[in-house]
Every structure is written in C-alpha cells, then in structure tokens.
Scaffold this active site. Structure first.
Site, PDB file in Angstrom:
ATOM      1  N   SER A  77       0.839  -1.199   0.000  1.00  0.00           N
ATOM      2  CA  SER A  77       0.000   0.000   0.000  1.00  0.00           C
ATOM      3  C   SER A  77       0.871   1.245   0.000  1.00  0.00           C
ATOM      4  O   SER A  77       1.880   1.308   0.717  1.00  0.00           O
ATOM      5  CB  SER A  77      -0.917   0.023   1.224  1.00  0.00           C
ATOM      6  OG  SER A  77      -1.586   1.281   1.319  1.00  0.00           O
ATOM      7  N   TYR A 114      -2.462  -0.892  10.056  1.00  0.00           N
ATOM      8  CA  TYR A 114      -2.505  -1.263   8.642  1.00  0.00           C
ATOM      9  C   TYR A 114      -1.180  -0.955   7.962  1.00  0.00           C
ATOM     10  O   TYR A 114      -0.616  -1.788   7.235  1.00  0.00           O
ATOM     11  CB  TYR A 114      -3.643  -0.510   7.954  1.00  0.00           C
ATOM     12  CG  TYR A 114      -3.736  -0.757   6.466  1.00  0.00           C
ATOM     13  CD1 TYR A 114      -4.054  -2.019   5.977  1.00  0.00           C
ATOM     14  CD2 TYR A 114      -3.503   0.271   5.545  1.00  0.00           C
ATOM     15  CE1 TYR A 114      -4.137  -2.256   4.612  1.00  0.00           C
ATOM     16  CE2 TYR A 114      -3.594   0.051   4.193  1.00  0.00           C
ATOM     17  CZ  TYR A 114      -3.905  -1.213   3.721  1.00  0.00           C
ATOM     18  OH  TYR A 114      -3.989  -1.436   2.368  1.00  0.00           O
TER      19      TYR A 114
END
Length: 243
Positions: free
Chosen positions: A137, A150
């Site tokens: 990401s 995350y």
C-alpha cells in the site's frame, strides 16, 4: 512474462483490485484462478470470465491454501503467476489499537502472503519460472495518523516481498511489489476498525479515488516486465503518479 495462456492465481478476487486484476488478466489471455472467501461472487466472476476456476479459500488457513493450489494444478497443470492481493485495513490511533485485532491484520496482510508464496514455489521451481506480485500500500510512503496497524502490516509485506525478490531471482522467479493508494473499492466497508477516521482520511487525501482497473493494469505491467515495483501514489504523497 507473457500473460497470454499463463495461469494466474489471484487472492482477494471477489471484489476491488483482485476482481479487476482477474478481469484484466483474462482479457490478456490468461487462465485465471480466483481465490476468496465469498464463493457466490467468485462463481459469478468465473462465469463472466469463461476460462476461470473459482476456489473458496481463507488465505490465513494453510490447509485451505493447499487445497486451492492443488485444485489449480489439477485443472491447469501449472501456476505461472501469483497475485497476493487479499488484505484488510484498520484505522486507530496507536493508543487504541486492539492487540488481538492487530494480530489478525498481520496474519492476513503478512503471514497469508507468505503462506501463498510457499505454496506455489515448489511448482514454479519445477517450471523454472514464475511471477509473484505482492500488493502492499502507498500508505507506507508517509506516516498518516491512524494508519499504524494497517501501515505497519503493509510495510512488513513490502520488506518480505523485497527479500523474496533477492532470494528467488536466481531460479527464474521474479517477485514484484505493487503500491496502490486510495482506490474506489469496498476497502472502507471491510475495515476492522476506524471507519469514520478512514473516511475522513480518504476525503482529505484523495477526493477522486483511483480506479481499481488502473491498479490492475499496473499489476499486469509488473508481471510482463518483472520490474521491482510500481505505485499509483500521487507525487505529493511520495509516489510517481502525476496529478
């Protein structure tokens, strides 16, 4: 790698970037193996694509992974590409991160991709070739409040991917890392925690979320070229995407 006639296994294939990648690979002539937990969606996508194999699979379960990989080998006789896309987010300040929830995020976002790589490596070794794309990401390019759980999981995946690339290139297996940014998918709905925080973050950083189809094309380019990485992160956030 030539995608035409390649067998491409995609995790998290029931929606979002995974489904878009499966569609793009199928259009490029690939035989696609679709892995996710939502079997009804997988079957619908497989019917849409034609030559595709839907396999319900929880990628945190090594036995289910082994069953899915065997199904792919039984059907197509080889696995040329693995796209590790399955994952989940969470949005919480450091002081509010639930340890058990964090362990679950790490299990899905880091350990599961490792298990998937380990499951396909014997077959890629026998073939003397293979391509693996791990979807990290672009959130790890910065230090955004609320992204600790995350972001750290995706940073760990990026490092795992980089080490795998170094270790496996000598036997013909190329490992690449994809860095999407905020994308128009069901990601927010699937968050473990912090829906409101993540929505605010998305609104402030990406008024126009990226399209999953564009991420999918970048993934396919990584497969074709064997490049080390690609991103869909705007330049102002540390990426290469021009505004």
């Amino acid at each position: 790698m030539d995608i035409n006639n390649a067998v491409v296994l995609v995790t998290g294939a029931s929606s979002g970037i995974g489904a878009a990648t499966a569609r793009s690979a199928s259009r490029a002539g690939a035989k696609v193996v679709l892995l996710a937990r939502r079997e009804d969606r997988l079957r619908q996508l497989a019917e849409e694509l034609g030559e595709a194999l839907p396999v319900r699979c929880d990628v945190t379960d090594s036995e289910q992974i082994a069953t899915a990989v065997k199904a792919a080998m039984d059907r197509f006789g080889r696995i040329d590409v693995l796209v590790n896309n399955a994952g989940q987010g969470a949005g919480s300040p450091i002081g509010e991160i639930d340890p058990e929830g964090f362990r679950a995020i790490l299990n899905l976002n880091v350990v599961a991709p490792l298990l998937m790589m380990q499951a396909v490596l014997p077959f890629m070794r026998q073939q003397g070739a293979g391509s693996i794309v791990n979807v990290s990401s672009g959130i790890i390019f910065g230090a955004l409040p609320g992204s600790g759980a995350y972001g750290s999981s995706k940073a760990a995946l990026a490092k795992l991917s980089a080490v795998a690339r170094t270790e496996l290139v000598s036997i013909g297996i190329v490992v690449s890392t994809m860095y999407p940014f905020i994308t128009a998918t069901e990601f927010l709905k699937s968050l473990q925690t912090g829906h409101e925080m993540a929505s605010d973050l998305e609104a402030s950083h990406a008024p126009k979320p990226d399209k999953p189809e564009r991420v999918a094309e970048a993934i396919l380019d990584l497969i074709r070229t064997g490049a080390e990485q690609a991103d869909r992160v705007p330049e102002k956030f540390g990426g290469t995407l021009k505004d």
